[in-house]
Design an enzyme around this catalytic site. Structure first.
Site, PDB file in Angstrom:
ATOM      1  N   LYS A  98       7.536   1.901   6.774  1.00 38.17           N
ATOM      2  CA  LYS A  98       8.558   1.384   5.886  1.00 38.17           C
ATOM      3  C   LYS A  98       7.878   0.690   4.732  1.00 38.17           C
ATOM      4  O   LYS A  98       6.839   0.087   4.903  1.00 38.17           O
ATOM      5  CB  LYS A  98       9.437   0.390   6.643  1.00 38.17           C
ATOM      6  CG  LYS A  98      10.107   1.032   7.821  1.00 38.17           C
ATOM      7  CD  LYS A  98      10.057   0.167   9.048  1.00 38.17           C
ATOM      8  CE  LYS A  98       9.553   0.992  10.201  1.00 38.17           C
ATOM      9  NZ  LYS A  98       9.878   0.535  11.510  1.00 38.17           N
ATOM     10  N   ASP A 154       1.419   1.884   9.539  1.00 39.40           N
ATOM     11  CA  ASP A 154       2.514   1.289   8.769  1.00 39.40           C
ATOM     12  C   ASP A 154       1.987   0.616   7.513  1.00 39.40           C
ATOM     13  O   ASP A 154       0.795   0.327   7.412  1.00 39.40           O
ATOM     14  CB  ASP A 154       3.177   0.184   9.613  1.00 39.40           C
ATOM     15  CG  ASP A 154       4.133   0.757  10.634  1.00 39.40           C
ATOM     16  OD1 ASP A 154       4.374   1.965  10.605  1.00 39.40           O
ATOM     17  OD2 ASP A 154       4.640  -0.036  11.446  1.00 39.40           O
ATOM     18  N   MET A 213      11.516 -10.896   9.471  1.00 41.18           N
ATOM     19  CA  MET A 213      12.350 -10.092   8.546  1.00 41.18           C
ATOM     20  C   MET A 213      13.571 -10.866   8.063  1.00 41.18           C
ATOM     21  O   MET A 213      14.690 -10.352   8.066  1.00 41.18           O
ATOM     22  CB  MET A 213      12.827  -8.811   9.267  1.00 41.18           C
ATOM     23  CG  MET A 213      11.707  -7.871   9.621  1.00 41.18           C
ATOM     24  SD  MET A 213      12.285  -6.407  10.491  1.00 41.18           S
ATOM     25  CE  MET A 213      12.317  -6.966  12.180  1.00 41.18           C
TER      26      MET A 213
HETATM   27  N1  SAH Z   1       5.577  -5.659  15.056  1.00 42.26           N
HETATM   28  C1  SAH Z   1       5.393  -6.758  14.110  1.00 42.26           C
HETATM   29  C2  SAH Z   1       6.673  -7.129  13.404  1.00 42.26           C
HETATM   30  C3  SAH Z   1       7.219  -6.050  12.490  1.00 42.26           C
HETATM   31  S1  SAH Z   1       8.684  -6.521  11.679  1.00 42.26           S
HETATM   32  C4  SAH Z   1       4.789  -7.955  14.841  1.00 42.26           C
HETATM   33  O1  SAH Z   1       4.749  -7.983  16.072  1.00 42.26           O
HETATM   34  O2  SAH Z   1       4.331  -8.874  14.160  1.00 42.26           O
HETATM   35  C5  SAH Z   1       8.069  -7.048  10.115  1.00 42.26           C
HETATM   36  C6  SAH Z   1       8.114  -8.551   9.991  1.00 42.26           C
HETATM   37  O3  SAH Z   1       7.001  -9.129  10.647  1.00 42.26           O
HETATM   38  C7  SAH Z   1       8.013  -9.068   8.575  1.00 42.26           C
HETATM   39  O4  SAH Z   1       9.255  -9.004   7.920  1.00 42.26           O
HETATM   40  C8  SAH Z   1       7.580 -10.487   8.815  1.00 42.26           C
HETATM   41  O5  SAH Z   1       8.657 -11.281   9.237  1.00 42.26           O
HETATM   42  C9  SAH Z   1       6.639 -10.319   9.995  1.00 42.26           C
HETATM   43  N2  SAH Z   1       5.225 -10.230   9.599  1.00 42.26           N
HETATM   44  C10 SAH Z   1       4.381  -9.214   9.806  1.00 42.26           C
HETATM   45  N3  SAH Z   1       3.145  -9.505   9.362  1.00 42.26           N
HETATM   46  C11 SAH Z   1       3.208 -10.753   8.862  1.00 42.26           C
HETATM   47  C12 SAH Z   1       2.260 -11.640   8.282  1.00 42.26           C
HETATM   48  N4  SAH Z   1       0.989 -11.291   8.102  1.00 42.26           N
HETATM   49  N5  SAH Z   1       2.683 -12.870   7.899  1.00 42.26           N
HETATM   50  C13 SAH Z   1       3.954 -13.253   8.067  1.00 42.26           C
HETATM   51  N6  SAH Z   1       4.895 -12.449   8.613  1.00 42.26           N
HETATM   52  C14 SAH Z   1       4.529 -11.231   9.011  1.00 42.26           C
END
Ligand code: SAH
Length: 268
Positions: free
Chosen positions: A74, A52, A185
């Site tokens: 995405k 991703d 998100m």
């Molecule tokens: N599967 C992922 C989430 C995917 S949805 C997990 O478990 O973390 C994508 C969202 O994850 C982003 O919009 C944000 O809210 C969060 N996110 C992912 N990486 C991030 C990071 N390094 N710092 C802050 N938010 C993060």
């Protein structure tokens, strides 16, 4: 010798990646130090890494020399119109005899559509395993010195996704629990969701924090209140990916890192 060689030499029971198998693995929030050893074993053995946009470059750099990197995901947090294509691509790669590492940001089964991919693999009879990852909601809190649970403060933590529209979800029952809410998100809907939580009875003075690009060199942290957090994040040009956490657990940050001055400072 790299740090991984030294560790790998000590580890027994490293899973062996068989041709034609898919490993659906979490890449964590960014910092490669937060990978699991199984995800790392996958990176070392995979023929193809399907990743991703959220997967950090530093993580991809750990792929073996034989691995081909393939982007599938995405961009800019937009919902993917091609989820079915991605799942089908995994099936096709596995059927062609590749060792396929599907790497997703954070944990593959937390707001990452990994469930849908697993379902497609299961239906197609492709052997797969799921390797958890450190989810952004927890990693961001830890990185910001905000404990997810604190005895006497909370006994539950709510993880919720802030994408979509008003009709999608009723925020009021969440507000009524009085337990901290960790939002993924949410950057495009923060104003609206904060309003909905306040209307549902949550105090506008409840502490709230935004943690953007947690565990990466671009990490930024903002501490505010539920009533002001959306405007503050906009004013300071906070951008996704970001986690927003609302609740009294946020107060602990000031105690751990020393108040307002530290709130504005990068932790590393
Ligand atoms: N599967 C992922 C989430 C995917 S949805 C997990 O478990 O973390 C994508 C969202 O994850 C982003 O919009 C944000 O809210 C969060 N996110 C992912 N990486 C991030 C990071 N390094 N710092 C802050 N938010 C993060």
């Amino acid at each position: 010798m790299t740090a991984w060689d030294a560790l790998a030499a000590k580890r027994t029971g490293v899973p062996v990646f068989a041709p034609g198998h898919v490993w659906l693995a979490g890449a964590g929030p960014g910092d490669p130090g937060l990978l699991t050893l199984d995800a790392l074993a996958g990176l070392g053995q995979a023929d193809v890494v399907v990743h991703d946009a959220l997967v950090d470059r530093r993580v991809l750099a750990l792929a073996g020399p034989q691995a081909r990197l393939e982007f599938a995901g995405k961009r800019g947090g937009k919902p993917s119109a091609t989820q079915v294509d991605i799942s089908q691509r995994l099936v096709a790669l596995a059927r062609a005899g590749h060792r396929v590492l599907r790497l997703k940001g954070g944990d593959p089964f937390v707001f990452g559509r990994g469930g849908e991919e697993a379902k497609t693999l299961a239906a197609a009879g492709v052997p797969f395993r799921v390797i958890p990852g450190v989810t952004a909601g927890l990693a961001a809190l830890a990185s910001a010195a905000i404990p997810a649970t604190l005895r006497g403060v909370n006994r539950a933590v709510i993880f919720a996704a802030g994408h979509g529209t008003d009709e999608d979800f009723d925020w009021a029952p969440l507000a009524r629990t009085g337990q901290p809410i960790v939002l993924y998100m949410v950057m495009h809907n923060l104003e609206r969701i904060a309003d909905a939580l306040i209307k549902a009875g949550l105090d506008g003075a409840t502490p709230a924090a935004v943690i953007a690009s947690a565990t990466t060199p671009r990490q930024r942290i903002l501490v505010s209140t539920l009533a002001n957090v959306a405007a503050a994040a906009r004013g300071q040009k906070f951008e996704p990916p970001a986690i927003v956490v609302i609740g009294d657990i946020v107060n602990m940050r000031a105690e751990l890192v020393g108040g307002d001055a530290a709130a504005a400072k990068e932790p590393k």
